[in-house]
Design an enzyme around this catalytic site. Sequence first.
Site, mmCIF file in Angstrom:
data_model
loop_
_atom_site.group_PDB
_atom_site.id
_atom_site.type_symbol
_atom_site.label_atom_id
_atom_site.label_comp_id
_atom_site.label_asym_id
_atom_site.label_seq_id
_atom_site.Cartn_x
_atom_site.Cartn_y
_atom_site.Cartn_z
ATOM 1 N N HIS A 212 0.825 -1.214 0.000
ATOM 2 C CA HIS A 212 0.000 0.000 0.000
ATOM 3 C C HIS A 212 0.856 1.260 0.000
ATOM 4 C CE1 HIS A 212 -3.798 2.281 1.061
ATOM 5 N NE2 HIS A 212 -4.144 1.468 0.079
ATOM 6 N N HIS A 247 -2.159 1.971 12.803
ATOM 7 C CA HIS A 247 -1.770 1.318 11.542
ATOM 8 C C HIS A 247 -2.267 -0.137 11.614
ATOM 9 C CE1 HIS A 247 0.359 0.592 7.892
ATOM 10 N NE2 HIS A 247 1.620 0.664 8.295
ATOM 11 N N MET A 282 -11.623 2.122 16.037
ATOM 12 C CA MET A 282 -10.612 1.378 15.285
ATOM 13 C C MET A 282 -11.222 0.698 14.052
ATOM 14 S SD MET A 282 -7.858 2.037 16.561
ATOM 15 C CE MET A 282 -7.548 3.190 17.872
ATOM 16 N N GLY A 283 -10.449 0.737 12.965
ATOM 17 C CA GLY A 283 -10.952 0.150 11.719
ATOM 18 C C GLY A 283 -11.680 1.161 10.857
ATOM 19 N N HIS A 286 -8.892 6.831 7.299
ATOM 20 C CA HIS A 286 -7.654 6.541 6.570
ATOM 21 C C HIS A 286 -6.985 7.847 6.199
ATOM 22 C CE1 HIS A 286 -4.905 4.824 3.601
ATOM 23 N NE2 HIS A 286 -5.147 3.660 4.170
ATOM 24 N N ARG A 295 -9.975 -1.432 -0.832
ATOM 25 C CA ARG A 295 -9.913 -2.877 -0.594
ATOM 26 C C ARG A 295 -11.103 -3.400 0.200
ATOM 27 N NH1 ARG A 295 -4.329 -1.685 2.290
ATOM 28 N NH2 ARG A 295 -5.763 -0.079 3.045
ATOM 29 N N ASP A 340 -8.680 -2.908 7.819
ATOM 30 C CA ASP A 340 -8.596 -3.620 9.096
ATOM 31 C C ASP A 340 -9.979 -3.928 9.675
ATOM 32 O OD1 ASP A 340 -5.838 -3.809 9.225
ATOM 33 O OD2 ASP A 340 -5.606 -1.843 10.157
ATOM 34 N N ARG A 365 2.517 -8.221 4.272
ATOM 35 C CA ARG A 365 3.156 -6.936 3.929
ATOM 36 C C ARG A 365 4.667 -7.060 3.755
ATOM 37 N NH1 ARG A 365 1.125 -1.751 4.166
ATOM 38 N NH2 ARG A 365 -0.741 -2.790 3.338
ATOM 39 N N ARG A 384 16.206 12.477 5.388
ATOM 40 C CA ARG A 384 16.554 13.262 6.570
ATOM 41 C C ARG A 384 15.884 14.625 6.427
ATOM 42 N NH1 ARG A 384 17.350 17.242 10.119
ATOM 43 N NH2 ARG A 384 19.128 16.978 11.503
HETATM 44 C C1 ACO Z 1 -4.258 -0.736 7.216
HETATM 45 C C2 ACO Z 1 -4.197 0.574 7.947
HETATM 46 O O1 ACO Z 1 -3.210 0.872 8.549
HETATM 47 S S1 ACO Z 1 -5.534 1.534 7.808
HETATM 48 C C3 ACO Z 1 -5.540 2.520 9.291
HETATM 49 C C4 ACO Z 1 -5.876 1.691 10.504
HETATM 50 N N1 ACO Z 1 -6.047 2.545 11.681
HETATM 51 C C5 ACO Z 1 -7.243 2.697 12.312
HETATM 52 O O2 ACO Z 1 -8.250 2.125 11.945
HETATM 53 C C6 ACO Z 1 -7.230 3.581 13.529
HETATM 54 C C7 ACO Z 1 -8.430 4.521 13.566
HETATM 55 N N2 ACO Z 1 -8.294 5.551 12.563
HETATM 56 C C8 ACO Z 1 -7.572 6.701 12.799
HETATM 57 O O3 ACO Z 1 -7.051 6.921 13.905
HETATM 58 C C9 ACO Z 1 -7.395 7.689 11.667
HETATM 59 O O4 ACO Z 1 -8.466 7.605 10.767
HETATM 60 C C10 ACO Z 1 -6.066 7.495 10.909
HETATM 61 C C11 ACO Z 1 -4.896 7.647 11.885
HETATM 62 C C12 ACO Z 1 -5.992 6.112 10.267
HETATM 63 C C13 ACO Z 1 -5.932 8.513 9.780
HETATM 64 O O5 ACO Z 1 -6.148 9.708 10.327
HETATM 65 P P1 ACO Z 1 -5.629 11.127 9.755
HETATM 66 O O6 ACO Z 1 -5.646 11.174 8.302
HETATM 67 O O7 ACO Z 1 -4.332 11.419 10.383
HETATM 68 O O8 ACO Z 1 -6.754 12.022 10.229
HETATM 69 P P2 ACO Z 1 -6.899 12.627 11.653
HETATM 70 O O9 ACO Z 1 -6.367 11.696 12.695
HETATM 71 O O10 ACO Z 1 -6.281 13.985 11.589
HETATM 72 O O11 ACO Z 1 -8.458 12.730 11.780
HETATM 73 C C14 ACO Z 1 -9.250 13.719 11.155
HETATM 74 C C15 ACO Z 1 -10.528 13.886 11.935
HETATM 75 O O12 ACO Z 1 -11.297 12.686 11.819
HETATM 76 C C16 ACO Z 1 -11.457 12.083 13.095
HETATM 77 N N3 ACO Z 1 -11.246 10.662 12.948
HETATM 78 C C17 ACO Z 1 -10.467 10.033 12.018
HETATM 79 N N4 ACO Z 1 -10.538 8.731 12.198
HETATM 80 C C18 ACO Z 1 -11.342 8.513 13.245
HETATM 81 C C19 ACO Z 1 -11.771 7.349 13.912
HETATM 82 N N5 ACO Z 1 -11.380 6.153 13.526
HETATM 83 N N6 ACO Z 1 -12.587 7.482 14.974
HETATM 84 C C20 ACO Z 1 -13.003 8.698 15.377
HETATM 85 N N7 ACO Z 1 -12.626 9.844 14.781
HETATM 86 C C21 ACO Z 1 -11.799 9.736 13.730
HETATM 87 C C22 ACO Z 1 -10.398 12.705 13.982
HETATM 88 O O13 ACO Z 1 -10.766 12.691 15.326
HETATM 89 C C23 ACO Z 1 -10.302 14.090 13.415
HETATM 90 O O14 ACO Z 1 -11.379 14.844 13.893
HETATM 91 P P3 ACO Z 1 -11.181 16.391 14.281
HETATM 92 O O15 ACO Z 1 -10.764 17.058 13.008
HETATM 93 O O16 ACO Z 1 -12.513 16.789 14.796
HETATM 94 O O17 ACO Z 1 -10.085 16.399 15.316
HETATM 95 O O1 OAA Z 2 -1.770 3.387 3.614
HETATM 96 C C1 OAA Z 2 -1.861 3.553 4.836
HETATM 97 O O2 OAA Z 2 -1.613 4.622 5.416
HETATM 98 C C2 OAA Z 2 -2.305 2.434 5.713
HETATM 99 C C3 OAA Z 2 -2.850 1.284 4.953
HETATM 100 O O3 OAA Z 2 -3.975 1.272 4.532
HETATM 101 C C4 OAA Z 2 -1.952 0.168 4.666
HETATM 102 O O4 OAA Z 2 -0.759 0.240 4.980
HETATM 103 O O5 OAA Z 2 -2.425 -0.831 4.094
#
Ligand code: ACO
Ligand code: OAA
Length: 398
Positions: A212, A247, A282-283, A286, A295, A340, A365, A384
């Site tokens: 990804h 993540h 969680m889940g 993005h 996906r 996820d 991965r 850097r």
């Molecule tokens: C395969 C992978 O790795 S996919 C990612 C898996 N991770 C998760 O499922 C964890 C839950 N999700 C999250 O924490 C986030 O959506 C992230 C970290 C994946 C991406 O977030 P970012 O692009 O950095 O956005 P950010 O964290 O700035 O969130 C933007 C806004 O949406 C909200 N938001 C985003 N995701 C979520 C969530 N899952 N639950 C509640 N609120 C959320 C934030 O609170 C924020 O709100 P605000 O502007 O009022 O403060």
């Molecule tokens: O692209 C990302 O930030 C996280 C993700 O969905 C992955 O690694 O599969």
Amino acid sequence: MTTSTPAQVPDGAEATATAPGTASPAPTPEIRKGLAGVVVDTTAVSKVNPDTNSLLYRGYPVQELAARKSFEEVAYLLWHGELPTPEQLAAQTAVERENRALPGEVRNAILELPTSCHPMDVCRTAVSVMGAHDPSAEDSSPEAEHAKALRLWAMMPAVVALDQRRRRGQQIVDPDEDLGYAENFLHMTFGEVPDACVVRAFEVSMVLYAEHSFNASTFTARVITSTLSDLHSAVTGAIGALKGPLHGGANEAVMATFAEIGTADRAAAWLDEALAGKRRIMGFGHRVYKSGDSRVPTMKKTLDDLVAHLGTDEATALDELYDALEAAMTERKGILPNLDYPTGPAYHLMGFDTPTFTPLFVAARVVGWTAHVVEQRAANALIRPLSQYVGQAQRTVP
Ligand SMILES: CC(=O)SCCNC(=O)CCNC(=O)[C@H](O)C(C)(C)COP(=O)(O)OP(=O)(O)OC[C@H]1O[C@@H](n2cnc3c(N)ncnc32)[C@H](O)[C@@H]1OP(=O)(O)O
Ligand SMILES: O=C([O-])CC(=O)C(=O)O
């Protein structure tokens, strides 16, 4: 004591800061927290397109690959840029099957770790030990890197299976050279090969998780490679990055959420309380996709097929809970599931223990990470960036 405000300039940029004797402030650099929206390099491995909700591996749509190709073929594609001929696939398969069993030193290192540690710690340690014993650990030619990537990929299922089995107090199951990658993985984990629907669901998840672009763990692998460090160090670091719940750790956290909610009828009330408490769900969400993860439709269909195939009350209830939480989250926040979200319940229904979910992500991965290690090394520049110093201005040691 000096109390002046530090100059608002990034480190390394002093030459452009306020000149002595002038009053004009240095320009404030633009900081993109979390490198959000920053393009840091090119890649030919995969293309994530949030506008069209699409993901291409070396130009091929991932949904088509998941429907028509094995994980072994997709691994070859990601490493080499093209799908394999039958001969190329046979050659890769032979090496993969030869390397499935863990060397004694890796197996012993795992068995010495406490079962109180997280299975991701076991993966991280196992890869580090593999690197310490790999005869070509320091050979970074493309041929040696591909060979190391293939051996590492071949061994990861045994790491994950061994760890789950030892935690359950079960005997270790040796790999079976007559089975394909997905079947053998499940055989080593459960002591038997489940039926075709389960094997297929597992294989689809591996294909979808394989790559990804510049996600946090892949970027970690590229940063480590950029110092001219070795492939196993890059993968070890990437595993550390993937462990976090923002993540890869989210697939495990999704099951914890389902367990906390209990039943579908409680999902909306649970969500309201969780959001009021400023909890991350969680889940969902993005960094790149803002209108859905490319996906998820494929994995959700796979989950639904699995639920229908199993036909149990537990499977049906879990699927209902999935739908109820998704509906409530979409309505309340307009934030959609990421990959996820469906893999968590799918792995649960396949029989994996919840802490094993993120190691399954690692096993897939490792292909993407190592493809990026090779790409980074081929056109390397030390990664850097600069920072903007906001601490104490220079002062005299008392
Ligand atoms: C395969 C992978 O790795 S996919 C990612 C898996 N991770 C998760 O499922 C964890 C839950 N999700 C999250 O924490 C986030 O959506 C992230 C970290 C994946 C991406 O977030 P970012 O692009 O950095 O956005 P950010 O964290 O700035 O969130 C933007 C806004 O949406 C909200 N938001 C985003 N995701 C979520 C969530 N899952 N639950 C509640 N609120 C959320 C934030 O609170 C924020 O709100 P605000 O502007 O009022 O403060
Ligand atoms: O692209 C990302 O930030 C996280 C993700 O969905 C992955 O690694 O599969």
